[in-house]
Design an enzyme around this catalytic site. Structure first.
Site, mmCIF file in Angstrom:
data_model
loop_
_atom_site.group_PDB
_atom_site.id
_atom_site.type_symbol
_atom_site.label_atom_id
_atom_site.label_comp_id
_atom_site.label_asym_id
_atom_site.label_seq_id
_atom_site.Cartn_x
_atom_site.Cartn_y
_atom_site.Cartn_z
ATOM 1 C CG HIS A 110 -1.839 -1.164 1.271
ATOM 2 N ND1 HIS A 110 -1.812 -2.104 2.280
ATOM 3 C CD2 HIS A 110 -2.782 -1.584 0.400
ATOM 4 C CE1 HIS A 110 -2.707 -3.040 2.034
ATOM 5 N NE2 HIS A 110 -3.306 -2.758 0.900
ATOM 6 C CG HIS A 167 0.426 10.641 6.247
ATOM 7 N ND1 HIS A 167 -0.573 9.898 5.669
ATOM 8 C CD2 HIS A 167 0.132 11.948 6.006
ATOM 9 C CE1 HIS A 167 -1.444 10.729 5.108
ATOM 10 N NE2 HIS A 167 -1.047 11.968 5.277
HETATM 11 ZN ZN LIG Z 1 -0.875 7.861 5.384
#
Ligand SMILES: [Zn+2]
Ligand SMILES: *[C@@H]1O[C@H](CO)[C@@H](O)[C@H](O)[C@H]1NC(C)=O
Ligand SMILES: *[C@@H]1O[C@H](CO)[C@@H](O)[C@H](O)[C@H]1NC(C)=O
Ligand SMILES: *[C@@H]1O[C@H](CO)[C@@H](O)[C@H](O)[C@H]1NC(C)=O
Ligand SMILES: *[C@@H]1O[C@H](CO)[C@@H](O)[C@H](O)[C@H]1NC(C)=O
Length: 312
Positions: A110, A167
């Site tokens: 992912h 992130h």
């Molecule tokens: Zn993320």
């Protein structure tokens, strides 16, 4: 005599090289601390628990809280709709300290994910201040990207999306594990950093380059590569101004979309080399398909307040 023979013969020589490289690699794994290995395993377990999902519909087909929640992420961060207030700045602790190495960068199908170990001194890089409900320790860093044809940030700022969104995931120190933290509204804090693809960046991103230089080694699903040398979590922020940011209560942007994240998204962007960014597009997912456009579509803000910290 035998050795010379091998040297003159291309195939055994290649085998010999492989053997040497193989030794170097397994040696690197032996150096990983038990704590770091456990964190990597916990991260893999969480991935498995999330079940099969993909970005074919930018997450619009995900179920459960992803579908029914009312504090979901990402959202469009709009200055005119934000409450501009005097919020404290984010305080960074141990962000300037070297992490224990080697680090392991993984293609988990992912994203390219880097679980962050403690610093060499044993302390964790952590953040507090802003609108953060506590002290949060850095756990991992990953990216969301687009393709040659599209931008890949998750959040938008004033209707504009960016090429990449990074992130840095942090866990509230008061919880024992990420999975426990994700069951509480104040469990996680994520720093969102936007990247702008640039032909000739003005500054060299030594920290980010360490990660991006390994991307060609993790094109295959579940492959990993090690990162050696000095890396601090602070280096990942480049030289952005951290005094201006949006903050709001939201969720993880991947299943199970737990509503446990205090988001801090910086207004300033990292201007990063387009050649480095393009490397992301070669990664493959678990179906052997290009891992591109791994961003979730924008979610409804509903009745939430978005705050903005300005330096003025
Ligand atoms: Zn993320
Ligand atoms: C990295 O990949 C190798 C080869 O597949 C595997 O043996 C090793 O367990 C992986 N390491 C981690 C930390 O995932
Ligand atoms: C990146 O580029 C933008 C636009 O060109 C600029 O406004 C911004 O200050 C730059 N960011 C950094 C950290 O240099
Ligand atoms: C998030 O929600 C909590 C609990 O409802 C609230 O106290 C806090 O002010 C909210 N934070 C933000 C940034 O909106
Ligand atoms: C927002 O709406 C939800 C669901 O309707 C409710 O539970 C929550 O208390 C509301 N929050 C605020 C800040 O009004």
């Amino acid at each position: 005599m035998l050795f010379l023979n091998h040297c003159n013969d291309a195939i055994p020589f290649r085998l010999l090289l492989l053997a040497i490289l193989g030794c170097a690699c397994s040696h690197a794994y032996i150096e990983l601390t038990e704590e770091y290995l456990n964190d990597i395993k916990a991260d893999e377990k969480a991935e498995v628990k999330a079940g099969e999902y993909n970005y074919d519909h930018q997450g619009d087909d995900w179920q459960g809280t992803c579908k029914d929640g009312n504090r979901q992420s990402p959202i469009d961060l709009i200055y005119d709709d934000a409450v501009v207030s005097s919020i404290p700045r984010i305080r960074f602790k141990n962000y300037d300290r070297s992490l224990q190495t080697p680090l392991v960068l993984v293609n988990n199908g992912h994203t390219a994910n880097l679980v962050l170990p403690a610093t060499i001194g044993g302390q964790r890089a952590s953040i507090s201040g802003g609108l953060l409900p506590g002290m949060f320790e850095a756990q991992s860093v990953h990216l969301h990207w687009g393709s040659a044809l599209s931008k890949g940030s998750e959040h938008a700022i004033n209707f504009e999306r960016y090429d990449i969104e990074m992130h840095i995931v942090h866990k509230n120190r008061k919880y024992g594990s990420i999975s426990e933290a994700s069951e509480n509204w104040d469990g996680l804090a994520v720093l969102g950093v936007m990247f702008r693809s640039t032909r000739r960046p003005l500054s060299t991103q030594y920290g980010l380059n360490k990660i991006f230089n390994q991307l060609p080694r993790i094109t295959q699903y579940q492959s990993n590569a090690t990162i050696q040398g000095v890396l601090t979590v602070g280096q990942l922020l480049g030289n952005i101004v951290t005094g201006e940011f949006y903050s709001y209560n939201g969720s993880l942007t991947t299943p199970d979309c737990a509503e446990s994240v205090t988001w801090t998204v910086f207004k300033d962007t990292i201007n990063y080399s387009d050649r480095q960014i393009q490397k992301l597009w070669s990664l493959k997912d678990s179906r052997q398909q290009p891992l591109i456009n791994n961003y979730r579509s924008l979610q409804d803000v509903y009745n939430r307040t978005v705050y903005y910290r300005s330096v003025n």
